[in-house]
Each structure stands twice: as structure tokens, then as C-alpha cells.
Motif scaffolding. Structure first.
Motif, PDB file in Angstrom:
ATOM      1  N   VAL A  66       1.034  -1.042   0.254  1.00 32.05           N
ATOM      2  CA  VAL A  66       0.087  -0.128  -0.205  1.00 32.05           C
ATOM      3  C   VAL A  66       0.445   1.132   0.684  1.00 32.05           C
ATOM      4  CG1 VAL A  66      -1.974   0.967   1.430  1.00 32.05           C
ATOM      5  CG2 VAL A  66      -1.634  -1.358   1.972  1.00 32.05           C
ATOM      6  N   ALA A  67       0.686   2.624  -1.240  1.00 32.41           N
ATOM      7  CA  ALA A  67       1.083   3.840  -1.053  1.00 32.41           C
ATOM      8  C   ALA A  67       0.075   4.665  -0.648  1.00 32.41           C
ATOM      9  CB  ALA A  67       1.497   3.784  -2.408  1.00 32.41           C
ATOM     10  N   HIS A 104       1.916  -4.044   4.187  1.00 33.75           N
ATOM     11  CA  HIS A 104       3.684  -3.410   4.395  1.00 33.75           C
ATOM     12  C   HIS A 104       3.280  -1.994   3.285  1.00 33.75           C
ATOM     13  CE1 HIS A 104       7.956  -2.895   2.927  1.00 33.75           C
ATOM     14  NE2 HIS A 104       7.207  -2.109   2.090  1.00 33.75           N
ATOM     15  N   VAL A 105       3.452  -1.239   4.033  1.00 34.32           N
ATOM     16  CA  VAL A 105       3.439   0.830   3.536  1.00 34.32           C
ATOM     17  C   VAL A 105       4.659   1.657   3.455  1.00 34.32           C
ATOM     18  CG1 VAL A 105       2.115   3.119   4.583  1.00 34.32           C
ATOM     19  CG2 VAL A 105       1.047   0.447   5.529  1.00 34.32           C
ATOM     20  N   TYR A 106       4.337   1.979   1.987  1.00 36.03           N
ATOM     21  CA  TYR A 106       5.400   2.393   1.936  1.00 36.03           C
ATOM     22  C   TYR A 106       4.669   3.799   2.307  1.00 36.03           C
ATOM     23  CZ  TYR A 106       6.216  -1.515  -1.333  1.00 36.03           C
ATOM     24  OH  TYR A 106       6.978  -2.171  -2.202  1.00 36.03           O
ATOM     25  N   VAL A 107       5.602   4.288   2.648  1.00 36.66           N
ATOM     26  CA  VAL A 107       4.662   5.531   3.622  1.00 36.66           C
ATOM     27  C   VAL A 107       5.588   7.268   2.953  1.00 36.66           C
ATOM     28  CG1 VAL A 107       5.098   7.496   6.031  1.00 36.66           C
ATOM     29  CG2 VAL A 107       4.609   4.727   5.610  1.00 36.66           C
ATOM     30  N   THR A 149      -4.240  12.793   9.051  1.00 32.86           N
ATOM     31  CA  THR A 149      -5.415  11.667   8.265  1.00 32.86           C
ATOM     32  C   THR A 149      -4.277  10.756   7.751  1.00 32.86           C
ATOM     33  OG1 THR A 149      -6.807  13.096   8.363  1.00 32.86           O
ATOM     34  CG2 THR A 149      -7.539  11.146   7.137  1.00 32.86           C
ATOM     35  N   GLY A 150      -2.973  11.406   6.568  1.00 28.20           N
ATOM     36  CA  GLY A 150      -2.781  10.353   6.217  1.00 28.20           C
ATOM     37  C   GLY A 150      -2.105   9.294   7.191  1.00 28.20           C
ATOM     38  N   ARG A 151      -1.410   9.319   8.279  1.00 25.76           N
ATOM     39  CA  ARG A 151      -0.458   8.973   9.459  1.00 25.76           C
ATOM     40  C   ARG A 151      -1.712   8.092   9.529  1.00 25.76           C
ATOM     41  NH1 ARG A 151       1.070   9.076  14.570  1.00 25.76           N
ATOM     42  NH2 ARG A 151       3.133   8.575  14.641  1.00 25.76           N
ATOM     43  N   LEU A 152      -2.451   8.866   9.467  1.00 24.86           N
ATOM     44  CA  LEU A 152      -3.657   7.664  10.676  1.00 24.86           C
ATOM     45  C   LEU A 152      -4.012   6.541   9.090  1.00 24.86           C
ATOM     46  CD1 LEU A 152      -6.394   9.436  12.255  1.00 24.86           C
ATOM     47  CD2 LEU A 152      -5.128   8.391  13.316  1.00 24.86           C
ATOM     48  N   LEU A 153      -3.838   6.750   7.892  1.00 23.58           N
ATOM     49  CA  LEU A 153      -4.025   5.724   6.925  1.00 23.58           C
ATOM     50  C   LEU A 153      -3.019   4.234   7.219  1.00 23.58           C
ATOM     51  CD1 LEU A 153      -5.410   8.021   4.271  1.00 23.58           C
ATOM     52  CD2 LEU A 153      -7.075   5.835   5.369  1.00 23.58           C
ATOM     53  N   ALA A 154      -2.409   5.300   7.115  1.00 25.80           N
ATOM     54  CA  ALA A 154      -0.540   4.726   7.348  1.00 25.80           C
ATOM     55  C   ALA A 154      -0.945   3.447   7.960  1.00 25.80           C
ATOM     56  CB  ALA A 154       0.614   5.290   6.947  1.00 25.80           C
TER      57      ALA A 154
END
Length: 238
Positions: free
Chosen positions: A8-9, A31-34, A17-22
Motif C-alpha cells: 500500500v502506498a 506493507h506500507v510505503y509511507v 489523516t495520512g498518518r492514520l491511514l498508514a
């Protein structure tokens, strides 16, 4: 709901919100591409994921207002993975202002360039990786500012312009990518708060927006949820 093994990117994942999503995707095994404009912010999100798991993370820099940065981010992902399951187009600069003259030209350019041009370019350059996935999703965090006739936000007109551009882009690629099995899921939340009681009479919270994303991505491949539209809390004067 488990997303174990998904790649997931998330753009704009250094804060809010982006941090919460990650974190939410990682908490469910992805596996998150932050991605974030600020490398320190991306690293802090990734470090939290490394410490708490069960998913994993890699911090990467992507300034959506700079095409060269968008292309570099996409190239880095192509070097690190042969497919991408979920792209979350979350990153966008927000600016206040009732009058066009309330902000400098540079802020207008960055706002429209990041949310509109940046989203289009990033999606374009990551499509090969999404097409290589067996269950690809593109999620767009738009805004009620992208809805026709919406006038209730205090956002600057440039933000409205950027979000209308995102909405138009999401509409056409949803139609054109449907035959390939690529879902395009767009959310149109009103201005919302990061924290709150999550009550029917309260303002929408970031956590609720995140849970809408998780719900849509977690549906079986034949379930194409195209949009989430939200009722906005009525003010005493509305």
C-alpha cells in the motif's frame, strides 16, 4: 479485517489523516510505503509502524507539487516492488481564504499543482504496478469542496479548484479502468476534525474517514464502491 501482505502506498502520510491511514493499514498487516514531503515526518510514521507492527513500512519522499519528485517516488517504488495493491491519493495542501487575494500566487500554484497535477501524475506513473496486482485499488481523498454547488467550506478558491480537478479525474478513470478490474474509490468528506466523540450530532472525524477507506478496500473484487458522500453537520444558521 486483515490486509496481510498487501502493498500500500499512502501520500501525505507524515501527519494527520495520512498518518492514520498508514498506521491503520499496517495494523492490519500491510506493507506500507509511507510517502511525505518532509522526510523526517515520513520516517516518524514508518518508525511507529516498525515498533508496533504487525505490518511493515518504508519511508519515502514525495512532494506532489513537484513533478520530478513524483516521478522519482514512482521510480523508487518500481525498483522495490513488482506490484502495488493500493494507492491512496491523500496528500494535498489546504489553504484558507475567502478572497482570491488572501494567499500568494505561489500558494495557489502549489495547492492546485499538488492536489490536481500531482495526483494525476502519480496515478499515471504507478498504473503499471497497480495493473500487476491481482486486486488493485486507487483511493482518492477528495473533499466536499470537489462537489458541484458546495459552498460551505472556508477553504480558499484554489483548494476548491484543485478538488474539482481531482473529482473530474477520479470520475473518468473509474469509468475507464473498470474493465481492467481496477477499483477507483473516492471520498468526499466535509471539513472534519482529527479527534472527536464520533457522535451523530458531532463533526466527522478522521478516524471515521479512515474506517470508510478500510471498509471499501476490504470488499470483494466484484464490489465496486465508487464514492462515499457525507452529510455535513448543520450549523445554527444553515
Amino acid at each position: 479485517m486483515s490486509f496481510e501482505g498487501l502493498r500500500v502506498a499512502v501520500t501525505g502520510a507524515g501527519r494527520d489523516t495520512g498518518r492514520l491511514l498508514a498506521l491503520a493499514f499496517a495494523e492490519r498487516g500491510a506493507h506500507v510505503y509511507v510517502s511525505a514531503r518532509n522526510p523526517g515526518a515520513a520516517e516518524r510514521t514508518a518508525e511507529w509502524i516498525r515498533r508496533h507492527g504487525p505490518g511493515t513500512a518504508e519511508p519515502l519522499v514525495c512532494d506532489l507539487a513537484r513533478p520530478d519528485s513524483v516521478r522519482a517516488f514512482a521510480a523508487t517504488l518500481a525498483d522495490r516492488t513488482d506490484h502495488l495493491d493500493v494507492l491512496v491519493n491523500n496528500g494535498a495542501g489546504y489553504v484558507h481564504g475567502d478572497d482570491l487575494g488572501d494567499v500568494e500566487d505561489e500558494a495557489i500554484i502549489a495547492t492546485i499543482g499538488g492536489a490536481a497535477t500531482g495526483t494525476v501524475l502519480l496515478t499515471k506513473h504507478l498504473l503499471p504496478l497497480l495493473r500487476a496486482s491481482v486486486r488493485p485499488d486507487i483511493v482518492n481523498l477528495i473533499s466536499t469542496c470537489g462537489e458541484v454547488g458546495h459552498r460551505r467550506s472556508n477553504a480558499h478558491p484554489a483548494f476548491y479548484a484543485a478538488k474539482h480537478a481531482q473529482a473530474g479525474f477520479a470520475e473518468i478513470i473509474s469509468h475507464r479502468l473498470r474493465a481492467e478490474g481496477i477499483r477507483v474509490i473516492s471520498l468526499f468528506p466535509p471539513d472534519f476534525v482529527q479527534d472527536g466523540p464520533r457522535e451523530a450530532t458531532g463533526e466527522l472525524t478522521a478516524r471515521s474517514v479512515v474506517e470508510c477507506v478500510l471498509f471499501a478496500v476490504g470488499q470483494p473484487p466484484d464490489c465496486f464502491i465508487r464514492e462515499f458522500r457525507f452529510e455535513q453537520v448543520r450549523s445554527p444558521r444553515s
